[in-house]
Design a protein around this motif. Structure first.
Motif, short mmCIF file in Angstrom:
data_model
loop_
_atom_site.label_atom_id
_atom_site.label_comp_id
_atom_site.label_asym_id
_atom_site.label_seq_id
_atom_site.Cartn_x
_atom_site.Cartn_y
_atom_site.Cartn_z
N MET A 146 68.38 -80.12 65.33
CA MET A 146 68.07 -79.73 66.87
C MET A 146 68.54 -78.44 67.04
SD MET A 146 68.70 -83.54 68.48
CE MET A 146 68.81 -82.80 70.15
N LYS A 147 69.89 -78.18 66.85
CA LYS A 147 70.58 -77.05 67.31
C LYS A 147 70.54 -75.93 66.54
CE LYS A 147 72.78 -79.30 70.67
NZ LYS A 147 72.10 -78.96 71.87
N PHE A 148 70.36 -75.84 65.37
CA PHE A 148 70.15 -74.76 64.48
C PHE A 148 68.63 -74.58 63.57
CE2 PHE A 148 74.40 -76.05 64.58
CZ PHE A 148 75.20 -74.86 65.23
N GLY A 149 67.95 -75.62 63.76
CA GLY A 149 66.59 -75.51 62.85
C GLY A 149 66.75 -75.52 61.36
N ILE A 150 67.81 -76.22 60.95
CA ILE A 150 67.88 -76.55 59.55
C ILE A 150 67.22 -77.66 59.20
CG2 ILE A 150 69.58 -76.83 57.81
CD1 ILE A 150 71.56 -75.66 59.27
N PRO A 151 66.25 -77.71 58.26
CA PRO A 151 65.55 -78.99 57.82
C PRO A 151 66.51 -80.19 57.21
CG PRO A 151 64.68 -77.12 56.54
CD PRO A 151 65.86 -76.81 57.40
N SER A 152 66.35 -81.42 58.12
CA SER A 152 67.32 -82.45 57.97
C SER A 152 67.51 -82.90 56.36
CB SER A 152 66.77 -83.59 58.61
OG SER A 152 65.50 -84.07 58.29
N GLY A 153 66.36 -82.69 55.54
CA GLY A 153 66.62 -83.03 54.10
C GLY A 153 67.50 -82.09 53.43
N GLN A 154 67.42 -80.73 53.72
CA GLN A 154 68.35 -80.03 53.09
C GLN A 154 69.92 -80.05 53.48
OE1 GLN A 154 67.18 -75.89 53.53
NE2 GLN A 154 65.14 -76.31 52.88
N LEU A 155 70.05 -80.38 54.82
CA LEU A 155 71.55 -80.50 55.45
C LEU A 155 71.97 -81.97 54.79
CD1 LEU A 155 73.44 -79.35 57.18
CD2 LEU A 155 72.71 -80.48 59.14
N LEU A 156 71.17 -82.98 54.69
CA LEU A 156 71.47 -84.27 54.07
C LEU A 156 72.13 -83.98 52.72
CD1 LEU A 156 69.30 -87.11 55.26
CD2 LEU A 156 71.84 -86.78 55.73
N LEU A 157 71.40 -83.31 51.82
CA LEU A 157 71.68 -82.88 50.52
C LEU A 157 73.00 -82.18 50.46
CD1 LEU A 157 70.54 -82.71 47.44
CD2 LEU A 157 69.52 -80.75 47.87
N MET A 158 73.15 -81.38 51.42
CA MET A 158 74.63 -80.89 51.17
C MET A 158 75.65 -81.85 51.44
SD MET A 158 74.02 -76.91 53.02
CE MET A 158 73.10 -77.49 54.49
N CYS A 159 75.50 -82.56 52.56
CA CYS A 159 76.47 -83.65 52.73
C CYS A 159 76.75 -84.62 51.92
CB CYS A 159 76.01 -84.43 54.18
SG CYS A 159 76.02 -83.30 55.71
N ASP A 160 75.69 -84.91 51.21
CA ASP A 160 75.44 -85.90 50.01
C ASP A 160 76.47 -85.19 48.84
OD1 ASP A 160 74.15 -87.69 51.55
OD2 ASP A 160 72.18 -87.37 50.34
N ALA A 161 76.51 -84.01 48.70
CA ALA A 161 77.02 -83.58 47.56
C ALA A 161 78.44 -83.56 47.61
CB ALA A 161 76.41 -81.78 47.24
N LEU A 162 79.03 -83.25 48.74
CA LEU A 162 80.42 -83.49 49.13
C LEU A 162 80.74 -84.93 48.64
CD1 LEU A 162 80.63 -81.53 52.72
CD2 LEU A 162 81.34 -80.61 50.20
N SER B 198 65.73 -85.78 49.51
CA SER B 198 65.48 -84.84 50.25
C SER B 198 64.17 -84.17 50.45
CB SER B 198 66.58 -83.38 50.02
OG SER B 198 66.31 -82.77 49.01
N ARG B 199 63.37 -84.04 49.41
CA ARG B 199 61.95 -83.48 49.39
C ARG B 199 61.09 -84.45 50.01
NH1 ARG B 199 61.73 -78.25 48.69
NH2 ARG B 199 59.72 -78.47 48.09
N VAL B 200 61.25 -85.82 49.63
CA VAL B 200 60.30 -86.85 49.92
C VAL B 200 60.58 -87.16 51.58
CG1 VAL B 200 59.90 -89.16 49.86
CG2 VAL B 200 60.15 -88.14 48.00
N MET B 201 61.80 -87.23 51.78
CA MET B 201 62.15 -87.12 53.37
C MET B 201 61.43 -86.36 54.46
SD MET B 201 66.05 -87.27 55.14
CE MET B 201 66.21 -87.12 56.85
N ASP B 202 61.62 -84.90 53.90
CA ASP B 202 61.07 -83.95 54.65
C ASP B 202 59.50 -83.75 54.71
OD1 ASP B 202 63.43 -82.41 55.38
OD2 ASP B 202 63.31 -81.17 53.48
N THR B 203 58.95 -84.39 53.54
CA THR B 203 57.52 -84.45 53.67
C THR B 203 57.27 -85.60 54.56
OG1 THR B 203 57.33 -83.99 51.24
CG2 THR B 203 55.49 -85.24 52.28
#
Length: 295
Positions: free
Chosen positions: A148-164, A189-194
């Motif tokens: 919402m605030k930065f336009g980052i695809p949700s799947g990509q941001l989730l992938l980064m959170c998951d990695a931690l 992340s790919r399926v979710m964005d699709t």
């Protein structure tokens, strides 16, 4: 106060369905095959492994501070959807453990297949939740705020959170299971964005030609597609000329390329991916006409 209507009820049902699919993926595939997960679900898996704490209960408790954060950025409507999604996920994480179906799919002998299926099911589930304006709590809230605030695809941001969280999960998982978990997270992340953006992909066609009027006429007659003229100026000659923009289905790409080539072999054509197309010919019935001429 949010008015309850048929659209709201439908969105709540779809969020519940998404949470059911995601919870099934965790209970039926990830846990039995010792695949970790990211975000709050991954932390819940850690708590279950070391202390035997029920995943549904820990997921519900850990979401409380994130729900407070969501209230600050998402507003009452999205927060109410998030609370609903959090409750649904906690319920289904508890419910699926009571159903024998989770023991009927034995994939322990094939971690590669387990990772693919876990990522696909989880991606479908979370994609449905996000598509209908909800989250399942946890890192989904962070992903929604980032979108919402930065336009980052949700799947990509989730992938980064998951990695931690997955790095911490190395405390009880071997490297083999961790790599398959990363594969599952990437597929998720790919399926979710699709699913969230729309599984149907169209093609946007930009056409620059001196014969733009003839090309536009043939697009109208042969493809029955609307098109738009953009005013543009050539960078070298500084000459103004219209640019045709038209959106077509993937199966029509060859047809429009042949059509352009017949009218102007020297035309400049650029074809781009369109992740979702709304309107006539895509989301409601296209006008019907004769094979060559419109009615």
């Amino acid at each position: 106060m949010q008015k309850i209507n048929s659209k709201t009820i439908f969105e709540l049902l779809m969020i519940a369905l998404g949470c059911a699919i995601y919870g099934l993926s965790l209970d039926m595939i990830s846990v039995p095959n010792k695949l970790a997960d990211g975000g709050i679900s991954g932390i819940s898996l850690l708590l279950k492994h070391f202390w035997g704490i029920n995943m549904g209960l820990s997921s519900l408790i850990l979401n409380i501070p994130l729900l407070l954060l969501g209230y600050r950025f998402m507003g009452k409507r999205l927060l109410s959807y998030t609370i609903w999604g959090t409750l649904c996920l906690s319920f289904f994480l508890w419910f699926w453990r009571l159903i024998p179906i989770i023991y009927q799919l034995n994939l322990e002998h094939d971690l590669f297949l387990s990772a693919i299926l876990a990522g696909t099911l989880s991606g479908i589930g979370l994609g449905l939740v996000f598509r209908y304006h909800g989250t399942s709590g946890g890192s989904d809230i962070i992903a929604r705020i980032g979108q919402m605030k930065f336009g980052i695809p949700s799947g990509q941001l989730l992938l980064m959170c998951d990695a931690l969280v997955l790095i911490v999960s190395l405390s009880y998982l071997d490297l083999k299971h961790m790599m398959y978990t990363l594969l599952a997270s990437f597929i998720l992340s790919r399926v979710m964005d699709t699913v969230q953006q729309g599984a149907y992909t169209a093609k946007g066609v930009l056409i620059i030609s001196d014969n733009y009027e003839k090309i536009g006429q043939m697009i109208d007659l042969k493809l029955d597609r609307g098109f738009t003229y953009f005013k543009a100026m050539g960078g070298y000659q500084k000459k103004e000329r219209p640019v045709i923009y038209v959106v077509v289905s993937p199966r029509e790409v060859t047809t429009i390329k042949n059509l352009i080539s017949r009218e102007d072999p020297n035309a400049f054509v650029s074809i781009i991916d369109v992740h979702e197309a709304l309107g006539e010919g895509f989301t409601y019935k296209q006008k019907q006409g004769h094979l060559l001429f419109r009615k």
